[in-house]
Design a protein around this motif. Structure first.
Motif, PDB file in Angstrom:
ATOM      1  N   TRP A 108      40.680   0.501  32.018  1.00  0.00           N
ATOM      2  CA  TRP A 108      39.415   1.224  32.136  1.00  0.00           C
ATOM      3  C   TRP A 108      39.314   2.226  30.976  1.00  0.00           C
ATOM      4  O   TRP A 108      40.299   2.873  30.633  1.00  0.00           O
ATOM      5  N   PRO A 122      41.221   2.943  39.146  1.00  0.00           N
ATOM      6  CA  PRO A 122      40.696   4.083  39.920  1.00  0.00           C
ATOM      7  C   PRO A 122      39.656   4.939  39.199  1.00  0.00           C
ATOM      8  O   PRO A 122      38.742   5.453  39.831  1.00  0.00           O
ATOM      9  N   HIS A 162      52.326   5.463  36.874  1.00  0.00           N
ATOM     10  CA  HIS A 162      52.799   4.498  35.868  1.00  0.00           C
ATOM     11  C   HIS A 162      53.562   5.202  34.757  1.00  0.00           C
ATOM     12  O   HIS A 162      54.634   4.783  34.353  1.00  0.00           O
TER      13      HIS A 162
HETATM   14  S1  SF4 Z   1      45.557   3.314  35.808  1.00  0.00           S
HETATM   15 FE1  SF4 Z   1      44.177   5.081  36.101  1.00  0.00          FE
HETATM   16  S2  SF4 Z   1      44.639   6.483  34.391  1.00  0.00           S
HETATM   17 FE2  SF4 Z   1      45.498   4.496  33.873  1.00  0.00          FE
HETATM   18  S3  SF4 Z   1      43.885   3.518  32.646  1.00  0.00           S
HETATM   19 FE3  SF4 Z   1      43.601   2.854  34.799  1.00  0.00          FE
HETATM   20  S4  SF4 Z   1      42.133   4.273  35.655  1.00  0.00           S
HETATM   21 FE4  SF4 Z   1      42.934   5.205  33.779  1.00  0.00          FE
END
Ligand code: SF4
Length: 761
Positions: free
Chosen positions: A62, A232, A80
């Motif tokens: 995202w 998210p 992560h």
């Molecule tokens: S996991 Fe969460 S912080 Fe990482 S790129 Fe996706 S939306 Fe953004």
């Protein structure tokens, strides 16, 4: 830190959540981070995560907004990065204490929790343990095996979506200079169906929208996707859509918390208030019913146009920019409502409500993910949603378009860099010109075909850069056996996973830098680049001291391996590439379209956006126009006494790796071997909540595929469907059960029956 226990299932269930994020998300993010690393390192990673001069999140793809919040990440992103930044270490002593067989008996959770890999390791033929090896000897072993192959096509070079643009470009260059296009990647298992459908209809394999389009849309359909867990921060964007007066429709077999309501932890209203309702309408569709849904919506649009000629369809757009409308319209008029209602499990009234919202919207976006792509008719489904958008000119204008949402941070960039078994001729010609060699012309193998080749003895060396191939792929027992048949398996990895315990005759683990690690090379500190779901290319700079002095970067590993394997046979400046990643970017700028002046443009904070010709109404299809397609009606129907299973991630999981045994938003705690089934289906099947069952998949090859000892949980899933976590259920997905055209495993559409399990715990 306390020792890691292999967790035991001890299921408890609470009602599914009705909202996502808020204060609990912050608490869980911080809690997990502090269980892995120190408060100082947690602060360092989180304050630089997704910042313009910081670390790009290795999670999903995202994009970041142009004005970034100080905390521009989600709960999962925080987990992560600190899972990678852990201070736990796997040393050579660890491997002397644990045999490979013993490690193979451990859970995915336990393996991941051991920490960062620190030394190159080898399992020699016939040995039970990995042992330490020097880097130079490791490269010698691989080069010798590669050179001993009968043909370069006996080698496979797999990439996961974490790999940077620079490393991906070098990997495909190495493979092609070696003589093969065998470049399977994780995209084969996720958005290959999107690429196939979009290339055919729009002349691009990528989405067409930006974040501003999302904010600006009147209506967004989120189909076969669970952003609250898998992307998210998409919820922040959808919240903005809602604030701007737009509407959201969620289409999914399960109600998911994030699409019901979102409490944005970046503001007080989200932390202590009620948050924002996201979906204005929820269509609880049966798995695989999306093709029928879009066909019905298209039929309704044609009929509305009949009733009010010139008021519904965008005739100017259709005339100027598309082809195939007449044949499409004729085919669509034959769609049967009876079939649509069976396939979707929806009422006609629900579909008519969506139609009314579409008529009231000038700018429409469709977002989707694996719920569409991992179906046998995934490609026709995406073609049909393109038809839906073309009818009202919702392609190539602000606030409208297609949005396939990618699940791994650079999976789109890796494809742009040439990680594909069948790159177009223009790319191959440019690559050959840049490095003065002739790349192989014949197509290579994708992930499913790579497994078949290993199984059948046609591929003998497997090199995996990042990822966890054996757990990401279908038909687990077949895949494991296929890898074990290899002469050599090589895993370039940051942390321990199942792919290290499923070894070829000789197996190597090559430990590498993660995104959070500082990358020092001969010319100084380096950064790498990635491309997100919306074609924004930006830099990522590690901030932490590397997990071990013995680690090499992926770029260094590929460069050294290529030099050792190819010798002087091809004039490629591997040493210069390793010393200065800017030299790689210079080559990329001459080979890959859209990357002119790469090194200059990447220095701009936030990077740059790759051009998408569709937004100028330029369609790189044979006709030069967007293509309406005729898609035969198709649906997935389980025989009586059976269900259609979709595999999915828990909220406390990243790709193949569980971070905990919970699935917080769905109310599942301390267990992963659960199968979620609608209570009325349970009644019909003669089962009750918490029964212990084996899940058995039904496929026409007659092979029994069984996932043993799952607890049934009564859950508000779509009638006739079931849901259970992957990778535990990958064993049920037959290798040959793939999407037409794209060859993507049909992990969201597996016909299963539930049998009482013999063992009672
Ligand atoms: S996991 Fe969460 S912080 Fe990482 S790129 Fe996706 S939306 Fe953004």
């Amino acid at each position: 830190m306390s020792p890691i226990e292999d967790p035991r299932d001890d299921l408890s269930v609470t009602p599914p959540k009705k909202w996502a994020a808020g204060a609990p998300a912050v608490a869980h993010a911080i809690g997990y981070s502090l269980s892995q690393t120190s408060p100082v390192r947690t602060a360092l990673t989180l304050l630089s995560l997704n910042q313009t001069k910081g670390i790009d999140c290795p999670g999903c793809a995202w994009p970041e907004p142009s004005h970034r919040h100080r905390n521009e990440y989600c709960e999962n992103g925080a987990k992560h990065i600190n899972d990678e930044a852990t201070t736990r270490r796997v040393t050579d002593d660890f491997f002397s204490r644990h045999s490979i067989d013993e490690l193979d008996g451990k859970s995915d959770y336990w393996l991941n929790q051991q920490g960062r890999l620190t030394e190159p390791m080898i399992k020699r033929p016939g040995r039970a343990h990995y042992e330490r090896i020097r880097w130079t000897e490791a490269f010698d072993v691989i080069a010798e095996e590669l050179r001993a192959l009968n043909t370069p096509d006996e080698a496979l070079f797999y990439t996961s979506g974490r790999v940077s643009n620079e490393a991906a470009f070098l990997l495909q260059l190495f493979a092609r200079a070696f003589g093969t296009n065998n470049l399977p990647d994780c995209s084969n298992m996720c958005h290959e169906s999107s690429g196939s459908a979009l290339n055919e209809t729009l002349g691009t394999g990528k989405g067409t929208v930006s974040l501003d389009d999302i904010y600006d849309a009147d209506l967004i359909l989120v189909v076969g996707q669970n952003p609250g867990t898998n992307h998210p921060r998409m919820l922040s964007a959808l919240e903005q859509t809602k604030r701007n007066g737009g509407h959201v429709i969620a289409v999914n077999p399960l109600p998911e918390a994030g699409l019901i309501r979102f409490k944005n932890p970046q503001n007080a209203r989200g932390m202590i208030g009620r948050g924002t309702a996201i979906a204005d309408q929820f269509l609880q569709i049966r798995p695989g019913g999306d093709l029928a849904l879009f066909q019905a919506l298209n039929l309704l649009l044609l009929e509305a146009e009949d009733a009010a000629p010139g008021a519904v369809l965008d005739h100017d757009f259709i005339r100027a920019h598309t082809t195939g409308f007449a044949a499409f319209a004729e085919a669509t008029r034959k769609v049967s409502w009876e079939d649509v209602l069976v396939a979707t499990g929806l009422s006609r009234d629900e579909i008519e409500q969506v139609h009314q919202r579409v008529l009231g919207s000038k700018k429409v976006i469709v977002c989707w993910a694996m719920g569409l792509t991992q179906q046998k008719h995934g490609v026709p489904t995406i073609r049909e949603l393109v038809n839906f958008l073309l009818l009202r000119g919702n392609i190539g204008k602000p606030g409208a378009g297609v949005c396939p949402v990618r699940g791994h941070s650079n999976v789109q960039g890796d494809r742009t860099m040439g990680i594909w078994e069948r790159m177009p001729k223009d790319f191959m010609d440019a690559l050959g010109r840049e490095f003065d060699f002739t790349p192989p012309e014949h197509h290579g193998l994708d992930s499913v075909d790579a497994i078949r080749a290993m199984r059948d003895g046609h591929a003998k060396v497997f090199v995996g850069v990042a990822g966890n191939f054996v757990r990401a792929t279908p038909d687990s027992l077949v895949t494991e056996d296929a890898l074990r048949r290899c002469r050599l398996t090589v895993q370039i990895s940051t942390k321990l996973n199942r792919s290290h315990t499923v070894c070829g005759e000789t197996a190597l683990i090559l430990p590498t830098l993660g995104r959070s690690d500082r990358d020092m090379q001969a010319s100084g500190e380096q950064f790498v680049t990635v491309e997100d779901s919306m074609s924004e290319v930006h830099a990522s700079r590690g901030r932490l001291d590397p997990a071990s002095a013995s680690l090499l970067s992926e770029v260094a590993i590929i460069s050294r391996l290529a030099r050792r394997t190819l010798g002087q046979s091809v004039a490629i400046p591997w040493e210069k590439f390793e010393a200065d990643y800017g030299v790689i970017r210079d080559s990329i700028s001459r080979v890959v379209p859209g990357f002119d002046a790469f090194n200059e443009r990447i220095m701009k904070p936030g990077g740059f956006r790759l051009p998408n010709p569709v937004n100028e109404h330029i369609f790189r299809t044979p006709s030069g126009k967007a293509v309406f397609t005729c898609n035969e009606f198709s649906m997935l129907q389980a025989p009586e006494g059976h269900l259609v299973l979709q595999s999915l991630r828990s909220h406390d999981q990243w790709n193949t790796i569980p971070y905990a045994m919970n699935d917080r938003y769905r109310g599942i705690h301390n267990a992963r071997r659960v199968v979620l089934v609608n209570p009325e289906d349970l009644d019909e099947l003669g089962l009750v909540d918490r029964d212990l069952v084996d899940i058995v998949s039904v496929w026409h090859d007659g092979v029994e595929r069984r996932a043993e000892e799952f607890r049934v949980v009564a859950y508000p899933a779509a009638r006739g469907s079931a849901a259970a976590y992957y990778p535990e259920t990958n064993v049920l997905v037959p290798l040959d059960s793939v999407a037409d055209i794209s060859n993507t495993p049909t992990s969201k559409g597996v016909v299963v029956r539930l049998e009482p399990a013999h063992a009672i715990t």
